[in-house]
Design a protein around this motif. Structure first.
Motif, mmCIF file in Angstrom:
data_model
loop_
_atom_site.group_PDB
_atom_site.id
_atom_site.type_symbol
_atom_site.label_atom_id
_atom_site.label_comp_id
_atom_site.label_asym_id
_atom_site.label_seq_id
_atom_site.Cartn_x
_atom_site.Cartn_y
_atom_site.Cartn_z
ATOM 1 N N VAL A 8 7.819 13.615 7.914
ATOM 2 C CA VAL A 8 8.764 12.502 7.720
ATOM 3 C C VAL A 8 7.963 11.264 7.349
ATOM 4 O O VAL A 8 6.886 11.030 7.907
ATOM 5 N N ASP A 9 8.460 10.471 6.421
ATOM 6 C CA ASP A 9 7.878 9.148 6.170
ATOM 7 C C ASP A 9 8.990 8.222 5.691
ATOM 8 O O ASP A 9 9.991 8.669 5.124
ATOM 9 N N ILE A 10 8.760 6.931 5.901
ATOM 10 C CA ILE A 10 9.762 5.930 5.523
ATOM 11 C C ILE A 10 9.580 5.494 4.069
ATOM 12 O O ILE A 10 10.438 4.829 3.502
ATOM 13 N N GLY A 61 12.592 9.242 6.318
ATOM 14 C CA GLY A 61 13.178 8.820 7.591
ATOM 15 C C GLY A 61 12.269 7.874 8.340
ATOM 16 O O GLY A 61 11.099 7.700 7.997
ATOM 17 N N ASP A 62 12.840 7.282 9.370
ATOM 18 C CA ASP A 62 12.129 6.311 10.212
ATOM 19 C C ASP A 62 11.764 7.008 11.524
ATOM 20 O O ASP A 62 12.641 7.576 12.184
ATOM 21 N N MET A 63 10.503 6.941 11.898
ATOM 22 C CA MET A 63 10.054 7.654 13.104
ATOM 23 C C MET A 63 10.743 7.150 14.373
ATOM 24 O O MET A 63 10.729 7.808 15.393
ATOM 25 N N ARG A 64 11.348 5.981 14.308
ATOM 26 C CA ARG A 64 12.024 5.458 15.498
ATOM 27 C C ARG A 64 13.410 6.058 15.680
ATOM 28 O O ARG A 64 13.961 6.027 16.771
ATOM 29 N N LEU A 92 0.828 -1.219 0.000
ATOM 30 C CA LEU A 92 0.000 0.000 0.000
ATOM 31 C C LEU A 92 0.857 1.261 0.000
ATOM 32 O O LEU A 92 0.425 2.313 -0.461
ATOM 33 N N TYR A 93 2.083 1.151 0.517
ATOM 34 C CA TYR A 93 2.956 2.329 0.572
ATOM 35 C C TYR A 93 4.074 2.240 -0.458
ATOM 36 O O TYR A 93 5.050 2.973 -0.395
ATOM 37 N N ASP A 94 3.905 1.303 -1.389
ATOM 38 C CA ASP A 94 4.938 1.101 -2.408
ATOM 39 C C ASP A 94 4.247 1.042 -3.782
ATOM 40 O O ASP A 94 3.769 2.068 -4.268
ATOM 41 N N LEU A 135 -3.164 4.118 -4.882
ATOM 42 C CA LEU A 135 -4.554 3.886 -4.468
ATOM 43 C C LEU A 135 -4.922 4.685 -3.216
ATOM 44 O O LEU A 135 -6.102 4.872 -2.920
ATOM 45 N N TRP A 136 -3.904 5.123 -2.458
ATOM 46 C CA TRP A 136 -4.175 5.796 -1.177
ATOM 47 C C TRP A 136 -5.104 7.017 -1.330
ATOM 48 O O TRP A 136 -6.106 7.127 -0.622
ATOM 49 N N PRO A 137 -4.818 7.924 -2.279
ATOM 50 C CA PRO A 137 -5.712 9.091 -2.405
ATOM 51 C C PRO A 137 -7.125 8.718 -2.858
ATOM 52 O O PRO A 137 -8.050 9.508 -2.682
ATOM 53 N N CYS A 187 3.850 10.677 7.762
ATOM 54 C CA CYS A 187 2.798 11.548 7.191
ATOM 55 C C CYS A 187 1.971 10.854 6.124
ATOM 56 O O CYS A 187 0.896 11.331 5.755
ATOM 57 N N GLY A 188 2.445 9.721 5.591
ATOM 58 C CA GLY A 188 1.706 9.043 4.524
ATOM 59 C C GLY A 188 1.501 9.977 3.346
ATOM 60 O O GLY A 188 2.412 10.701 2.930
ATOM 61 N N GLY A 189 0.270 9.992 2.828
ATOM 62 C CA GLY A 189 -0.047 10.859 1.697
ATOM 63 C C GLY A 189 -0.246 12.309 2.101
ATOM 64 O O GLY A 189 -0.577 13.149 1.252
ATOM 65 N N GLY A 190 -0.095 12.604 3.392
ATOM 66 C CA GLY A 190 -0.243 13.989 3.853
ATOM 67 C C GLY A 190 -1.691 14.453 3.850
ATOM 68 O O GLY A 190 -1.967 15.658 3.807
ATOM 69 N N HIS A 191 -2.621 13.506 3.940
ATOM 70 C CA HIS A 191 -4.037 13.874 3.850
ATOM 71 C C HIS A 191 -4.495 14.645 5.082
ATOM 72 O O HIS A 191 -5.172 15.668 4.969
ATOM 73 N N LEU A 192 -4.121 14.154 6.260
ATOM 74 C CA LEU A 192 -4.449 14.904 7.474
ATOM 75 C C LEU A 192 -3.691 16.235 7.461
ATOM 76 O O LEU A 192 -4.246 17.300 7.730
ATOM 77 N N MET A 193 -2.428 16.151 7.107
ATOM 78 C CA MET A 193 -1.565 17.341 7.061
ATOM 79 C C MET A 193 -2.166 18.450 6.194
ATOM 80 O O MET A 193 -2.027 19.636 6.490
ATOM 81 N N ILE A 229 2.018 11.961 15.444
ATOM 82 C CA ILE A 229 2.069 10.690 14.704
ATOM 83 C C ILE A 229 0.626 10.210 14.623
ATOM 84 O O ILE A 229 0.031 9.822 15.628
ATOM 85 N N HIS A 230 0.076 10.302 13.445
ATOM 86 C CA HIS A 230 -1.323 9.925 13.238
ATOM 87 C C HIS A 230 -1.401 8.393 13.187
ATOM 88 O O HIS A 230 -0.753 7.707 13.984
ATOM 89 N N ASP A 231 -2.140 7.832 12.253
ATOM 90 C CA ASP A 231 -2.324 6.376 12.230
ATOM 91 C C ASP A 231 -1.044 5.603 11.891
ATOM 92 O O ASP A 231 -0.991 4.383 12.065
ATOM 93 N N ALA A 232 0.005 6.301 11.452
ATOM 94 C CA ALA A 232 1.281 5.631 11.183
ATOM 95 C C ALA A 232 1.846 4.992 12.449
ATOM 96 O O ALA A 232 2.668 4.070 12.372
ATOM 97 N N VAL A 233 1.394 5.446 13.604
ATOM 98 C CA VAL A 233 1.899 4.868 14.855
ATOM 99 C C VAL A 233 1.450 3.411 14.995
ATOM 100 O O VAL A 233 2.031 2.640 15.762
#
Ligand SMILES: C[S@@+](CC[C@H](N)C(=O)[O-])C[C@H]1O[C@@H](n2cnc3c(N)ncnc32)[C@H](O)[C@@H]1O
Length: 248
Positions: free
Chosen positions: A73-75, A95-98, A5-7, A12-14, A55-61, A111-115
């Protein structure tokens, strides 16, 4: 493990989770932030600063950029690309949030749902530490896991269909029953992409974290944050509605 889904399925995310569906949640976040942020805008800038990790697709942002000077930041390079296009005013970092360290602090770190992708207590501790280290004194950290241990009652299935210009996409998520004592829950995603009757099916498997409130509160305290659990509105399929807030 590559998350499709992130590759290769990031496009499809938007469609399955469009930015407009984040407006209500962003407004709730703004209320939470405004009532807790203990700093005015810094010298030389009109707006407070906000960093989103994962941040994913930055939709919340996209609903926060008019209220904050933003960085993200996103991986996943593919998801960063989607967010860059939607939020050109936001500075994006791979980057990696960790472990990411940007070398500066912000008024808000979110950190929204990426957490959800923090699947061990060690990973969650590291992500919360990243947030805390990037936070100005008086700042607010927000974490929004889809599920917490006390209220998750898998197995659970959610599905919805969204229309795009040239196709409709049906998304089905099956979340398995968590193993007793496990800190994770496994999800299977199925995407049915229908272009005028030509149907394509894709599948993806994700593992998400599932922690009790006590673990969250303990880790927030460990990171030097004054923790609080805020119940917000759940979104599609009954997910979300959990917001952990940490004040520095
Ligand atoms: C569901 S998406 C986030 C969607 C986002 N809330 C939005 O508004 O578009 C989850 C994101 O978390 C990212 N992610 C997963 N693990 C990560 C990590 N360790 N560090 C940074 N980002 C991560 C994924 O690449 C993906 O873009």
């Amino acid at each position: 493990m590559t998350l499709r889904l992130y590759d290769d399925l990031a496009h499809l995310w938007p469609i399955i989770s469009p930015p407009e569906e984040y407006l209500v949640e962003a407004q709730e976040w703004l209320d939470v932030i405004r009532s807790r942020l203990d700093i005015g805008p810094g010298a030389g800038r009109d707006l407070p600063t906000l960093l989103e990790l994962g941040c994913g697709g930055g939709h919340l942002m996209s609903h926060l950029t008019e209220h904050f000077i933003t960085e993200a930041v996103d991986i996943s390079p593919a998801m960063l690309e989607i967010s860059r296009e939607l939020n050109p005013q936001t500075l994006h970092h791979l980057g990696d949030m960790r472990s990411v360290r940007l070398g500066r602090a912000f008024d808000v770190v979110a950190i929204h749902d990426a957490v959800n992708y923090m699947t061990t207590e060690g990973d969650l501790r590291a992500a919360i530490a990243t947030a805390a280290e990037h936070l100005n004194p008086g700042g607010v950290a927000l974490f929004a896991p889809d599920c917490i241990r006390e209220t998750f009652d898998g197995p659970r299935v959610v599905e919805w269909t969204r229309e795009a210009e040239d196709r409709s996409v049906t998304f089905i998520e099956y979340m398995a029953k968590p193993q007793p004592g496990a800190s994770t829950v496994e999800s299977v995603f199925i995407f049915i992409i229908d272009r005028d009757g030509q149907v394509q099916v894709e599948m993806d498997r994700h593992v998400g974290g599932l922690f009790p409130t006590a673990t969250w509160m303990g880790l927030l305290a460990e990171a030097g944050l004054d923790g609080e659990y805020v119940r917000t509105n759940a979104y599609e399929g009954g997910f979300g509605g959990n917001l952990f807030v940490g004040r520095k």
